[in-house]
Design a protein around this motif. Structure first.
Motif, PDB file in Angstrom:
ATOM      1  N   GLN A 184      -7.010 -72.020 -70.261  1.00 28.07           N
ATOM      2  CA  GLN A 184      -6.681 -73.404 -70.951  1.00 28.07           C
ATOM      3  C   GLN A 184      -7.843 -74.157 -71.648  1.00 28.07           C
ATOM      4  N   ALA A 185      -8.774 -73.661 -71.439  1.00 31.62           N
ATOM      5  CA  ALA A 185     -10.125 -75.069 -71.372  1.00 31.62           C
ATOM      6  C   ALA A 185     -10.772 -75.075 -73.284  1.00 31.62           C
ATOM      7  N   GLY A 186     -10.084 -73.758 -73.947  1.00 30.90           N
ATOM      8  CA  GLY A 186     -10.583 -73.938 -75.371  1.00 30.90           C
ATOM      9  C   GLY A 186     -11.423 -72.918 -75.893  1.00 30.90           C
ATOM     10  N   PRO A 187     -11.151 -72.414 -77.259  1.00 29.66           N
ATOM     11  CA  PRO A 187     -11.538 -71.678 -77.868  1.00 29.66           C
ATOM     12  C   PRO A 187     -13.153 -71.292 -77.454  1.00 29.66           C
ATOM     13  N   ASP A 188     -13.823 -72.326 -77.477  1.00 31.87           N
ATOM     14  CA  ASP A 188     -15.344 -72.352 -77.316  1.00 31.87           C
ATOM     15  C   ASP A 188     -15.378 -71.948 -76.178  1.00 31.87           C
ATOM     16  N   LEU A 189     -14.514 -71.994 -74.826  1.00 30.51           N
ATOM     17  CA  LEU A 189     -15.082 -71.320 -73.944  1.00 30.51           C
ATOM     18  C   LEU A 189     -14.322 -69.832 -73.616  1.00 30.51           C
ATOM     19  N   GLN A 190     -13.141 -69.403 -74.346  1.00 29.93           N
ATOM     20  CA  GLN A 190     -13.320 -68.356 -73.997  1.00 29.93           C
ATOM     21  C   GLN A 190     -13.435 -66.877 -75.487  1.00 29.93           C
ATOM     22  N   ALA A 191     -14.451 -67.883 -76.017  1.00 19.50           N
ATOM     23  CA  ALA A 191     -15.484 -67.141 -76.309  1.00 19.50           C
ATOM     24  C   ALA A 191     -16.610 -66.885 -76.331  1.00 19.50           C
ATOM     25  N   LEU A 192     -17.054 -67.340 -75.251  1.00 18.04           N
ATOM     26  CA  LEU A 192     -18.294 -67.506 -74.568  1.00 18.04           C
ATOM     27  C   LEU A 192     -17.955 -66.209 -73.340  1.00 18.04           C
ATOM     28  N   HIS A 193     -17.222 -66.507 -72.836  1.00 20.27           N
ATOM     29  CA  HIS A 193     -16.308 -65.564 -71.920  1.00 20.27           C
ATOM     30  C   HIS A 193     -16.364 -63.621 -72.229  1.00 20.27           C
ATOM     31  N   ALA A 194     -15.857 -63.838 -73.912  1.00 19.90           N
ATOM     32  CA  ALA A 194     -15.463 -62.172 -74.359  1.00 19.90           C
ATOM     33  C   ALA A 194     -16.971 -62.068 -74.405  1.00 19.90           C
ATOM     34  N   GLN A 195     -18.576 -63.017 -75.122  1.00 22.31           N
ATOM     35  CA  GLN A 195     -19.107 -61.962 -75.371  1.00 22.31           C
ATOM     36  C   GLN A 195     -20.125 -61.678 -73.993  1.00 22.31           C
ATOM     37  N   ALA A 196     -19.389 -62.619 -73.034  1.00 24.36           N
ATOM     38  CA  ALA A 196     -20.042 -62.234 -71.648  1.00 24.36           C
ATOM     39  C   ALA A 196     -19.248 -61.106 -71.080  1.00 24.36           C
ATOM     40  N   GLN A 197     -17.855 -60.573 -71.286  1.00 24.41           N
ATOM     41  CA  GLN A 197     -17.276 -59.257 -71.518  1.00 24.41           C
ATOM     42  C   GLN A 197     -18.003 -58.138 -72.227  1.00 24.41           C
ATOM     43  N   GLN A 198     -18.807 -58.825 -73.175  1.00 25.83           N
ATOM     44  CA  GLN A 198     -19.172 -58.065 -73.794  1.00 25.83           C
ATOM     45  C   GLN A 198     -20.497 -57.346 -73.436  1.00 25.83           C
ATOM     46  N   GLY A 199     -21.039 -57.927 -72.022  1.00 27.11           N
ATOM     47  CA  GLY A 199     -22.852 -57.610 -71.230  1.00 27.11           C
ATOM     48  C   GLY A 199     -23.660 -58.150 -72.030  1.00 27.11           C
ATOM     49  N   ASP A 200     -22.849 -59.660 -72.429  1.00 24.66           N
ATOM     50  CA  ASP A 200     -24.592 -60.363 -73.281  1.00 24.66           C
ATOM     51  C   ASP A 200     -24.789 -61.123 -72.096  1.00 24.66           C
ATOM     52  N   GLY A 201     -26.032 -61.022 -71.834  1.00 25.46           N
ATOM     53  CA  GLY A 201     -26.595 -61.695 -70.110  1.00 25.46           C
ATOM     54  C   GLY A 201     -26.387 -63.829 -70.230  1.00 25.46           C
ATOM     55  N   ASP A 202     -26.908 -64.105 -71.221  1.00 24.54           N
ATOM     56  CA  ASP A 202     -27.008 -65.061 -71.524  1.00 24.54           C
ATOM     57  C   ASP A 202     -25.384 -65.854 -72.011  1.00 24.54           C
ATOM     58  N   SER A 203     -24.617 -65.254 -72.301  1.00 23.98           N
ATOM     59  CA  SER A 203     -23.534 -65.462 -72.154  1.00 23.98           C
ATOM     60  C   SER A 203     -22.590 -65.700 -70.187  1.00 23.98           C
ATOM     61  N   GLN A 204     -22.981 -64.934 -69.906  1.00 23.63           N
ATOM     62  CA  GLN A 204     -22.754 -64.171 -68.882  1.00 23.63           C
ATOM     63  C   GLN A 204     -23.463 -65.437 -67.813  1.00 23.63           C
ATOM     64  N   PHE A 205     -24.514 -66.393 -67.784  1.00 27.32           N
ATOM     65  CA  PHE A 205     -25.237 -66.832 -67.479  1.00 27.32           C
ATOM     66  C   PHE A 205     -24.453 -68.254 -67.934  1.00 27.32           C
ATOM     67  N   ARG A 206     -24.345 -68.029 -68.981  1.00 31.86           N
ATOM     68  CA  ARG A 206     -23.537 -69.735 -69.689  1.00 31.86           C
ATOM     69  C   ARG A 206     -22.320 -70.378 -68.476  1.00 31.86           C
ATOM     70  N   LEU A 207     -21.697 -69.369 -68.440  1.00 33.08           N
ATOM     71  CA  LEU A 207     -20.545 -68.764 -67.912  1.00 33.08           C
ATOM     72  C   LEU A 207     -20.293 -69.503 -66.640  1.00 33.08           C
TER      73      LEU A 207
END
Length: 317
Positions: free
Chosen positions: A50-73
């Motif tokens: 529901q939040a929008g494409p930017d947050l969805q992209a951040l979530h996708a990077q976090a799911q791929q194991g990117d530590g900085d994206s996990q932190f930012r999310l």
């Protein structure tokens, strides 16, 4: 959705197997955690969608194991940015990042367990994340770790006022005002450090000069008891005449050796013959080969010595 659910299942299972949880998590609690995790995973995915494409992209990077994206999310859920504030979800992402070595995530996770903010207060878990940061020089981590060892109750391995005072001293020497204030109070009480009004005055004054809110009142009370001027206090003498980069460590070694029954006339943070002789005697009686210098090995050996917990000094009785 299915893959995220599997991830949550694995994470909850690993938590229940973790050494910090095995002793306290019952089977019923494990089941509760499992269904809570599933519920949160579903809510989290819906909120992100529901939040929008930017947050969805951040979530996708976090799911791929990117530590900085996990932190930012995690920060988005921690502060309620674009999504409702949700501490359990935030800490879940922080833990993923922390396990990959993300220092900011490690700090926020450790601080949360220390404060009990959104999670049950767990000093062991807090120390697990914060002590490595303290060793790397993070002043706020040093302060919290110091407070953990002071606040922990026996028979916990964390109940060690001298080790707590060591970490507070390191932060205080680097200018941390809250650590300076707490160290002043410790010297007033003789807890983890020698009871000494001069040292208490020194640290409380340092904290007061940085506008610590409680230091002024403590100083007002202390000044009524002082019979000498601040310039005559032994702490000032030590720093001016025989200052040592490892002052905090030397004072801990001296205090711990005295706890263990080794005679030292002064616990002053000064590296001299009396400290070296006490270390040599400790080595001989325990059949150790520790170097005649301040080293991580020496600190760890004295830290691990269980006699220090079982035999408090007269000042602490």
């Amino acid at each position: 959705m299915i893959s995220h659910t599997i991830t949550v299942l694995r994470r909850v299972t690993s938590l229940t197997a973790n050494r910090h949880y095995v002793k306290s998590v019952s089977w019923q609690t494990s089941i509760t955690c499992l269904f809570t995790g599933l519920l949160l995973s579903g809510c989290t995915l819906w909120q992100i969608q529901q939040a929008g494409p930017d947050l969805q992209a951040l979530h996708a990077q976090a799911q791929q194991g990117d530590g900085d994206s996990q932190f930012r999310l995690g920060l988005r859920f921690y502060h309620g940015l674009e999504v409702p504030q949700n501490y359990p979800t935030a800490y879940d992402y922080f833990r993923q990042a922390a396990e990959q070595g993300h220092q900011q995530a490690q700090y926020l996770l450790g601080a949360a367990f220390y404060e009990g903010k959104g999670v049950p207060k767990q000093l062991e878990e807090a120390c697990h994340w914060l002590e490595p940061l303290a060793k790397q020089g993070n002043l706020q981590a040093q302060y919290i770790v110091g407070m953990i060892f002071l606040e922990a109750k026996t028979p916990s391995q964390l109940a060690d006022p001298a080790w707590g005072a060591y970490w507070l001293s390191k932060a205080a020497l680097a200018g941390h005002s809250a650590a300076q204030y707490q160290l002043g109070i410790l010297h007033l009480e003789g807890k983890g450090v020698p009871k000494h009004l001069g040292d208490a005055y020194h640290w409380l004054m340092m904290a007061h000069q940085q506008n610590h809110p409680e230091a002024k009142q403590a100083l007002t009370t202390l000044q009524k008891q002082l019979k000498t001027t601040p310039q005559e206090h032994r702490y000032q003498h030590a720093l001016k005449n025989k200052a040592h980069k490892d002052f905090a460590a030397i004072q801990f070694v001296q205090y711990r050796l005295q706890q263990l029954g080794y005679p030292l006339k002064h616990i002053d943070g000064i590296w001299g013959k009396q400290t070296q002789h006490a270390i040599a005697k400790y080595n001989k009686q325990n059949q150790l080969s520790l170097p005649q210098e301040i080293s991580p090995r020496l600190l760890q050996a004295l830290r691990d010595d269980q006699q220090s917990i079982l035999q408090p000094t007269p000042q602490e009785k």
